[in-house]
Design an enzyme around this catalytic site. Structure first.
Site, PDB file in Angstrom:
ATOM      1  CG  ASP A 159      -2.397   0.547   0.844  1.00 37.01           C
ATOM      2  OD1 ASP A 159      -2.256   1.600   0.333  1.00 37.01           O
ATOM      3  OD2 ASP A 159      -3.488  -0.318   0.970  1.00 37.01           O
ATOM      4  CD  GLU A 186      -9.899   3.413  -0.997  1.00 36.81           C
ATOM      5  OE1 GLU A 186     -10.613   3.662  -0.277  1.00 36.81           O
ATOM      6  OE2 GLU A 186      -8.710   3.081  -0.539  1.00 36.81           O
ATOM      7  CG  HIS A 208      -4.307   1.908  -2.400  1.00 33.14           C
ATOM      8  ND1 HIS A 208      -4.298   2.522  -1.299  1.00 33.14           N
ATOM      9  CD2 HIS A 208      -5.375   1.731  -2.914  1.00 33.14           C
ATOM     10  CE1 HIS A 208      -5.538   2.675  -1.003  1.00 33.14           C
ATOM     11  NE2 HIS A 208      -6.316   2.393  -1.891  1.00 33.14           N
TER      12      HIS A 208
HETATM   13  C1  ACM Z   1     -10.807  -0.749   0.308  1.00 32.97           C
HETATM   14  O1  ACM Z   1     -11.086  -0.753   1.274  1.00 32.97           O
HETATM   15  N1  ACM Z   1     -10.232   0.242  -0.271  1.00 32.97           N
HETATM   16  C2  ACM Z   1     -10.962  -2.006  -0.664  1.00 32.97           C
END
Ligand code: ACM
Length: 502
Positions: free
Chosen positions: A164, A298, A235
């Site tokens: 991440d 995201e 991420h």
């Molecule tokens: C997530 O909670 N971004 C999958």
């Protein structure tokens, strides 16, 4: 699914005499090691039909994870697969004494097992827990322990979130800076992200290939499958901190020290796409039997909207919207994984573009994303945050430790128990698209093993009944839950205690 109690019980003591066929010897060996660890008992292998305590064999008439247990003078277990046999042995340990769950040697001379006939099997094949080892790293021993706890609940999938913005957690040959640089951050937030305070304390760690193989093999002995996730192109700040040429900006970046969603994503050039493919192929190769999760959640497009390279690629591809650029990654990674025989899993944001057929969707934003996926002909794993994000508060009571979502958001175990795996509104002819569900343990606010226990249990315990497909009522489950918590206590699990009954 059915448990038919007879009168009386049978008595077990050491050595437990077990007759087993060769195809189930591995399962019984794991059981024998557990018994030895817990209470020092031995297992003696005997021939079937010679009056042992337990006979265990496969029955091809049973479904893959189904089993039958008949507790009698000679207890007979039959199962559709080694996994089913392992579930049966788990149930027998549950029918016995709580000491059978001790991780260190307890004294137990003998234990009584109620005479019962059980026919059981799960409704859903994907019964999982997700663990984020990126925001806080959890080492091999901690993950093995979590795997054992999943197996104790007959859960069969551990989804490992391996990278991440705040950390890259797997060593990749040829890309040493991913772990030299990307696995370490200078500081982490103190308290809630919104408080904007820093601890100025380095945090990091990563798995080697050997570590991941060890985890895979440990999990396999307990019939848990690890689903690795490499989450790209969003991420990605830790990647870009290590290899700035894979990003979109000139200024140097550090591994992110705040929680949230970084704007810094991979660029859409050939080198970044090739990087993503190489890394995902490598990690997938360590889990040859597993589905592989390619993330995809995201991914902000702000950097792409300002990037001449992205603009060039959009013109070349005929894209009208920068969102479509993400599909270059999704499609490339999907093709590479299918090429190696892996099923591909992705977060539900990939539904915002065209999705490769066969992709399994992890529906996290809401249950309705599961409906959308199934209506588009895709299989889905239900993971909606409103029910299954166990980084949310256990209750709205004062005194709960800082969690991702503030009051009034809370996910009590009672709320989890009311979760419907099949999303409301899904047409019955599409129910077959629902593979199952998984509980998420995101770790921004979970930095220790004890705290992980507190957030996971008892919610994972009640979730395990929900995803097995056999929930009953809150009144009915509570005494069962209390007994399971006694077992977890002896296992050393620091679960959140139950509030007194209202
Ligand atoms: C997530 O909670 N971004 C999958």
């Amino acid at each position: 699914r059915s448990a038919d109690y007879q009168t009386g019980s049978v008595s077990w003591s050491s050595p437990l005499r077990v007759a087993v066929t060769d195809d189930l010897r591995g399962v019984v060996t794991t059981f024998a090691l557990d018994l030895k660890t817990a209470v020092g008992w031995d297992v003696a292998f005997v021939e079937a039909g010679t009056g042992g305590d337990l006979e265990i064999a496969l029955d091809p008439a049973l479904g893959p994870e189904e089993y039958r247990v008949v507790v009698d003078d000679v207890t007979v277990v039959t199962a559709g697969s080694p996994a089913g046999a392992s579930y049966a042995l788990t149930v027998l340990r549950q029918l016995g004494a709580v000491e059978l769950w001790s991780p260190t040697r307890s004294t137990l001379e003998r234990c009584e097992i109620a005479r019962v006939v059980i026919d059981d099997g799960p409704v859903f094949p994907w019964r999982g827990v997700h663990l984020d080892v990126a925001r806080h790293f959890f080492d091999v021993a901690s993950v093995c322990r979590l795997i054992d706890l999943l197996a104790a609940h007959r859960l069969n999938t551990l989804h490992l979130h391996l990278n991440d913005d705040q950390g890259w957690r797997v060593e990749i040959p040829g890309w040493p800076r991913l772990t030299d640089v990307g696995a370490w951050r200078r500081s982490s937030p103190v308290g809630h992200e919104d408080a904007a305070m820093d601890d100025n304390t380095p945090h990091g760690g990563y798995f080697t290939a050997d570590d991941l193989v060890h985890l895979r093999e440990h999990a396999a002995r307990r019939f848990v499958r690890i689903v690795p996730e490499i989450d790209l192109p969003g991420h990605a700040q830790a990647v870009i901190a290590a290899y700035p040429e894979l990003g979109n900006v000139d200024e140097p970046l550090e591994v992110w020290t705040r929680w949230g969603i970084s704007e810094h994503v991979l660029n859409v050039g050939a080198e970044a796409l090739a990087f993503a493919e190489e890394v995902v192929r490598y990690v997938a190769g360590l889990f040859p039997e597993s589905p592989v999760h390619i993330g995809g959640d995201e991914c902000p497009t702000s950097e792409w909207e300002r990037s001449p390279l992205a603009e060039h690629v959009m013109v070349e591809q005929g894209f009208g919207d920068a969102r479509q650029l993400q599909r270059l990654f999704t499609h490339r990674l999907s093709a590479a994984l299918r090429d190696e025989g892996h099923e591909v899993v992705a977060w539900d944001e990939v539904l915002d573009a065209r999705v490769d057929p066969g992709t399994v969707i992890c529906a996290w934003r809401s249950s309705s994303k599961g409906v959308e996926a199934a209506r588009r002909g895709l299989d889905v794993v239900m993971a909606p945050m409103q029910f299954l994000y166990f980084d949310w508060l256990n209750s709205v009571e004062p005194g709960e430790p800082t969690a991702q979502a503030p009051v009034p958001y809370a996910t009590t175990w009672q709320k989890v128990y009311g979760f419907s795996v099949v999303p409301p509104g899904l047409e019955s002819e599409l129910h077959h698209h629902v593979r199952g569900a998984q509980a998420q343990l995101w770790t921004e606010y979970i930095s220790t093993r004890d705290h992980l226990d507190y957030m996971a249990f008892p919610r994972v315990t009640v979730f395990s009944e929900v995803v097995w497909g056999t929930p009953t009522t809150l009144e009915d489950v509570r005494p069962r839950l209390e007994v399971q918590l006694d077992r977890l206590a002896i296992m050393g699990v620091r679960f959140r205690t139950l509030d007194p009954e209202a």
